[in-house]
Scaffold this motif. Sequence first.
Motif, PDB file in Angstrom:
ATOM      1  N   LEU A 242       0.815  -1.214   0.000  1.00 29.78           N
ATOM      2  CA  LEU A 242       0.000   0.000   0.000  1.00 29.78           C
ATOM      3  C   LEU A 242       0.850   1.265   0.000  1.00 29.78           C
ATOM      4  O   LEU A 242       0.404   2.327   0.433  1.00 29.78           O
ATOM      5  N   ALA A 243       2.066   1.165  -0.522  1.00 28.78           N
ATOM      6  CA  ALA A 243       2.957   2.331  -0.551  1.00 28.78           C
ATOM      7  C   ALA A 243       2.427   3.396  -1.506  1.00 28.78           C
ATOM      8  O   ALA A 243       1.778   3.094  -2.511  1.00 28.78           O
ATOM      9  N   ASN A 244       2.689   4.652  -1.181  1.00 23.07           N
ATOM     10  CA  ASN A 244       2.390   5.811  -2.041  1.00 23.07           C
ATOM     11  C   ASN A 244       0.902   6.032  -2.297  1.00 23.07           C
ATOM     12  O   ASN A 244       0.509   6.527  -3.357  1.00 23.07           O
ATOM     13  N   LEU A 245       0.067   5.680  -1.351  1.00 21.26           N
ATOM     14  CA  LEU A 245      -1.371   5.896  -1.511  1.00 21.26           C
ATOM     15  C   LEU A 245      -1.718   7.375  -1.468  1.00 21.26           C
ATOM     16  O   LEU A 245      -0.958   8.208  -0.973  1.00 21.26           O
ATOM     17  N   GLY A 246      -2.900   7.698  -1.965  1.00 17.52           N
ATOM     18  CA  GLY A 246      -3.419   9.054  -1.846  1.00 17.52           C
ATOM     19  C   GLY A 246      -3.064   9.923  -3.035  1.00 17.52           C
ATOM     20  O   GLY A 246      -2.353   9.520  -3.961  1.00 17.52           O
ATOM     21  N   GLY A 247      -3.596  11.132  -3.028  1.00 17.72           N
ATOM     22  CA  GLY A 247      -3.356  12.067  -4.118  1.00 17.72           C
ATOM     23  C   GLY A 247      -3.688  13.482  -3.694  1.00 17.72           C
ATOM     24  O   GLY A 247      -4.060  13.747  -2.548  1.00 17.72           O
ATOM     25  N   LYS A 248      -3.577  14.408  -4.625  1.00 19.80           N
ATOM     26  CA  LYS A 248      -3.815  15.815  -4.336  1.00 19.80           C
ATOM     27  C   LYS A 248      -5.313  16.089  -4.225  1.00 19.80           C
ATOM     28  O   LYS A 248      -6.136  15.381  -4.795  1.00 19.80           O
ATOM     29  N   PRO A 249      -5.672  17.147  -3.488  1.00 22.04           N
ATOM     30  CA  PRO A 249      -7.093  17.541  -3.444  1.00 22.04           C
ATOM     31  C   PRO A 249      -7.561  17.986  -4.818  1.00 22.04           C
ATOM     32  O   PRO A 249      -6.761  18.314  -5.703  1.00 22.04           O
ATOM     33  N   ALA A 250      -8.869  18.007  -4.999  1.00 21.11           N
ATOM     34  CA  ALA A 250      -9.440  18.323  -6.306  1.00 21.11           C
ATOM     35  C   ALA A 250      -8.979  19.685  -6.824  1.00 21.11           C
ATOM     36  O   ALA A 250      -8.747  19.860  -8.035  1.00 21.11           O
ATOM     37  N   SER A 251      -8.825  20.661  -5.937  1.00 19.23           N
ATOM     38  CA  SER A 251      -8.447  22.016  -6.352  1.00 19.23           C
ATOM     39  C   SER A 251      -7.035  22.081  -6.929  1.00 19.23           C
ATOM     40  O   SER A 251      -6.690  23.029  -7.636  1.00 19.23           O
ATOM     41  N   GLU A 252      -6.209  21.076  -6.640  1.00 21.25           N
ATOM     42  CA  GLU A 252      -4.827  21.076  -7.117  1.00 21.25           C
ATOM     43  C   GLU A 252      -4.599  20.102  -8.272  1.00 21.25           C
ATOM     44  O   GLU A 252      -3.469  19.865  -8.683  1.00 21.25           O
ATOM     45  N   ARG A 253      -5.675  19.548  -8.791  1.00 21.12           N
ATOM     46  CA  ARG A 253      -5.552  18.606  -9.918  1.00 21.12           C
ATOM     47  C   ARG A 253      -5.783  19.376 -11.221  1.00 21.12           C
ATOM     48  O   ARG A 253      -6.910  19.555 -11.662  1.00 21.12           O
ATOM     49  N   SER A 254      -4.688  19.806 -11.823  1.00 16.68           N
ATOM     50  CA  SER A 254      -4.755  20.658 -13.015  1.00 16.68           C
ATOM     51  C   SER A 254      -4.877  19.866 -14.316  1.00 16.68           C
ATOM     52  O   SER A 254      -5.189  20.438 -15.359  1.00 16.68           O
ATOM     53  N   ILE A 255      -4.630  18.581 -14.268  1.00 16.56           N
ATOM     54  CA  ILE A 255      -4.677  17.748 -15.479  1.00 16.56           C
ATOM     55  C   ILE A 255      -6.069  17.151 -15.609  1.00 16.56           C
ATOM     56  O   ILE A 255      -6.595  16.568 -14.654  1.00 16.56           O
ATOM     57  N   LEU A 256      -6.664  17.291 -16.772  1.00 17.87           N
ATOM     58  CA  LEU A 256      -7.995  16.734 -16.982  1.00 17.87           C
ATOM     59  C   LEU A 256      -7.954  15.219 -17.045  1.00 17.87           C
ATOM     60  O   LEU A 256      -8.733  14.535 -16.360  1.00 17.87           O
ATOM     61  N   ALA A 257      -7.055  14.651 -17.863  1.00 18.23           N
ATOM     62  CA  ALA A 257      -6.998  13.196 -18.035  1.00 18.23           C
ATOM     63  C   ALA A 257      -5.569  12.756 -18.284  1.00 18.23           C
ATOM     64  O   ALA A 257      -4.787  13.460 -18.939  1.00 18.23           O
ATOM     65  N   PHE A 258      -5.237  11.571 -17.779  1.00 18.94           N
ATOM     66  CA  PHE A 258      -3.875  11.042 -17.910  1.00 18.94           C
ATOM     67  C   PHE A 258      -3.906   9.576 -18.310  1.00 18.94           C
ATOM     68  O   PHE A 258      -4.742   8.801 -17.841  1.00 18.94           O
ATOM     69  N   PHE A 259      -2.977   9.227 -19.202  1.00 18.47           N
ATOM     70  CA  PHE A 259      -2.722   7.823 -19.529  1.00 18.47           C
ATOM     71  C   PHE A 259      -1.272   7.688 -19.974  1.00 18.47           C
ATOM     72  O   PHE A 259      -0.742   8.540 -20.687  1.00 18.47           O
ATOM     73  N   ALA A 260      -0.650   6.597 -19.542  1.00 17.07           N
ATOM     74  CA  ALA A 260       0.662   6.208 -20.052  1.00 17.07           C
ATOM     75  C   ALA A 260       0.748   4.691 -20.000  1.00 17.07           C
ATOM     76  O   ALA A 260       0.323   4.081 -19.019  1.00 17.07           O
ATOM     77  N   GLY A 261       1.267   4.097 -21.050  1.00 15.08           N
ATOM     78  CA  GLY A 261       1.380   2.643 -21.047  1.00 15.08           C
ATOM     79  C   GLY A 261       1.799   2.101 -22.390  1.00 15.08           C
ATOM     80  O   GLY A 261       1.856   2.823 -23.393  1.00 15.08           O
ATOM     81  N   GLY A 262       2.115   0.820 -22.413  1.00 12.81           N
ATOM     82  CA  GLY A 262       2.543   0.154 -23.632  1.00 12.81           C
ATOM     83  C   GLY A 262       1.410   0.033 -24.634  1.00 12.81           C
ATOM     84  O   GLY A 262       0.235   0.044 -24.273  1.00 12.81           O
ATOM     85  N   MET A 263       1.786  -0.107 -25.897  1.00 10.40           N
ATOM     86  CA  MET A 263       0.793  -0.195 -26.965  1.00 10.40           C
ATOM     87  C   MET A 263       0.313  -1.637 -27.127  1.00 10.40           C
ATOM     88  O   MET A 263       0.526  -2.289 -28.148  1.00 10.40           O
ATOM     89  N   HIS A 264      -0.323  -2.138 -26.096  1.00  9.88           N
ATOM     90  CA  HIS A 264      -0.838  -3.501 -26.097  1.00  9.88           C
ATOM     91  C   HIS A 264      -2.239  -3.532 -26.696  1.00  9.88           C
ATOM     92  O   HIS A 264      -3.106  -2.767 -26.288  1.00  9.88           O
ATOM     93  N   GLY A 265      -2.464  -4.431 -27.621  1.00  9.69           N
ATOM     94  CA  GLY A 265      -3.786  -4.554 -28.208  1.00  9.69           C
ATOM     95  C   GLY A 265      -4.062  -3.461 -29.229  1.00  9.69           C
ATOM     96  O   GLY A 265      -3.187  -2.696 -29.633  1.00  9.69           O
ATOM     97  N   TYR A 266      -5.300  -3.381 -29.666  1.00  5.59           N
ATOM     98  CA  TYR A 266      -5.678  -2.450 -30.731  1.00  5.59           C
ATOM     99  C   TYR A 266      -6.103  -1.081 -30.233  1.00  5.59           C
ATOM    100  O   TYR A 266      -6.060  -0.102 -30.974  1.00  5.59           O
ATOM    101  N   LEU A 267      -6.531  -0.961 -28.964  1.00  5.42           N
ATOM    102  CA  LEU A 267      -7.203   0.257 -28.520  1.00  5.42           C
ATOM    103  C   LEU A 267      -6.254   1.388 -28.156  1.00  5.42           C
ATOM    104  O   LEU A 267      -6.501   2.549 -28.485  1.00  5.42           O
ATOM    105  N   ARG A 268      -5.177   1.082 -27.484  1.00  4.25           N
ATOM    106  CA  ARG A 268      -4.298   2.140 -26.979  1.00  4.25           C
ATOM    107  C   ARG A 268      -3.651   2.957 -28.098  1.00  4.25           C
ATOM    108  O   ARG A 268      -3.539   4.189 -27.962  1.00  4.25           O
ATOM    109  N   PRO A 269      -3.208   2.332 -29.196  1.00  8.48           N
ATOM    110  CA  PRO A 269      -2.710   3.173 -30.292  1.00  8.48           C
ATOM    111  C   PRO A 269      -3.773   4.121 -30.852  1.00  8.48           C
ATOM    112  O   PRO A 269      -3.453   5.228 -31.278  1.00  8.48           O
TER     113      PRO A 269
END
Length: 618
Positions: free
Chosen positions: A442-469
């Motif tokens: 359970l290391a590194n749990l938690g995150g910033k409050p809503a007021s400090e979340r400036s990014i709308l959406a995030f994704f990072a990962g390998g190009m596995h399958g047809y959808l991610r590309p």
Amino acid sequence: MEVAALTQRLCSFEIRRLVLMIGVAVVIVVVHQCFELPYGKDFYFSPADAGLASVVTLLGNDTSSNDSETRKFDVVGVVGVMVNETDVLGLEEFELEKKKDASNITVQKSFPVGINRSEDDKPVEGKIIDFRDDSVPRDSRLGESNKVENDPKPISASEFQNGDGIVSVVAQGAGTDSPEAVSKGDIKQTTEPLQFVSVTLHDVSSMTSISTLRKWNPRPTSISQMNSLLLQSPISSSSMKPRRYSTRDRELQSAKLEIENAHITRDNPGLSASIFRNLSKFIRSYDLMEQKLKVYVYTEGEKPIFHQPLMRGIYASEGWFMKLIEGNKKYSVRDPRKAHLFYLPFDSHMLRLKLNGTSKKGLEMYLKRYVGVIAKKYPFWNRTGGSDHFLVACHDWAPRITSKYMGSCIRSLCNANVARDFKIGKDTSLPVTYIRSVEDPLANLGGKPASERSILAFFAGGMHGYLRPILLHYWENKEPDMKIFGPMPRDIESKRLYREYMKSSKYCICARGYEVHTPRVVEAIFYECVPVIISDNYVPPFFEVFNWETFSVFIQEKDIPNLRNILMSIPDEKYLMMKSEVKMVQQHFFWHKKPVKYDLFHMILHSVWYNRILQLKK
């Protein structure tokens, strides 16, 4: 002179007739091809100038290219839609496979081939580019024996010749199994308009584009349809109906009656009513599980496939559960006659590793022999046809290799695809928990409050399958508040940055990989980021008890082009509510070395217990 003139006229007439016949023959051939070739195929060849962009258009079986130079290719996009002329044949995807040396095919930073840098998998050397779900071995050490007889077979293939070898572009047809109907009547799938998304191959000097076609799943099972399936009559079959109910089954019948008549509970300390379908029934069911449930763990089976849990990595969920149930004095019993449920203690990932090179059919037969052993030694399997037995498996292949000979069991599966072998109301969806530290899961749990979340959406990962590309094609580097990346490096700093992105984002994109499941769902919950699940037909974890729509967003794969508009249309008040519910649901996805109430171990066990109760008639 007259004879010569007559001869000349006859020759001219014969020449004209010959030209006419040739013209008619050409027209007949062209018309014949148009009627014979399935819809969407083409045989038009378009030459390209040397040194310029050479276009190879795959609309069927035919391609053309005049490029003879040795090249090193990069994949920077994927295909759009493919439609069959008659009936939709299921998911048809394209595979790029290097026949000589996979290392000769390289990709840009966001599309690694030699080394997979995603958060999902361990590095795999010499990995082939695979845009299909279940077609070829994903580990370069595996051979052709991993392909089973009923795997989808190619309906068309095109080969691009270059100096280094042949790159084969293969369009795959459907397997023998058709997608399941999502309601009592069969739903006939219909085609949709063609959509294009490019697959681009290029090098320093020039670029070769392959425009191909792929079809979206035209009738994915929506979350509302899954809700309807859950409310229908419980899954039952002749193998699930014992000749007479045992004492333990009658105890479960009694528990079912108590659950259905549970006193209304509007609130409970530590539990949020809105994240549950029915908080009152859940609390009553959970309390009865703690009071009554007994599980017998079969001792048969040799290590390491049986009784040796793997507790790190992407498949760790099955290992943690095995470890905790085998050592649990509260629920486990040594006398099988006292058990309500029977656990099959094998690790699907270890099965895959130790029987490396064995086909899915071979793994299926291995498990069949194990069922034969316990059915011969004990009376319990044959008494119910295995319906009071359960397994917990997280490997991609688990649904396929357990569907035939363990299909009557309650299967807790990570790869919970309702369009394939997953049965809502009988099987349960297992969370994918990527464990990096057994000592501190359970290391590194938690995150910033809503007021400090400036990014709308995030994704990072390998190009596995047809959808991610496809996701990257539309959203990589398109908007400043949309942080959509390919794989990130696996060094410590990059992993820290990955966590920071999740902790700073309002929404975390959970896009399917080779299969419908992904560890990002649980990761998003850990970092208090609202999950955006883009995976058609995926049944989310603990679906029978959680109301997922209160703390996550479901977007169909075909709506990826509208992803940002969909997220921007969610009111701030609703987002804040979902974020608070994500915080409340966290506790149900935590592993503890010593299980605590409502944690992940107990939630998995409860889902199995609850689904078994639903199967029994009063």
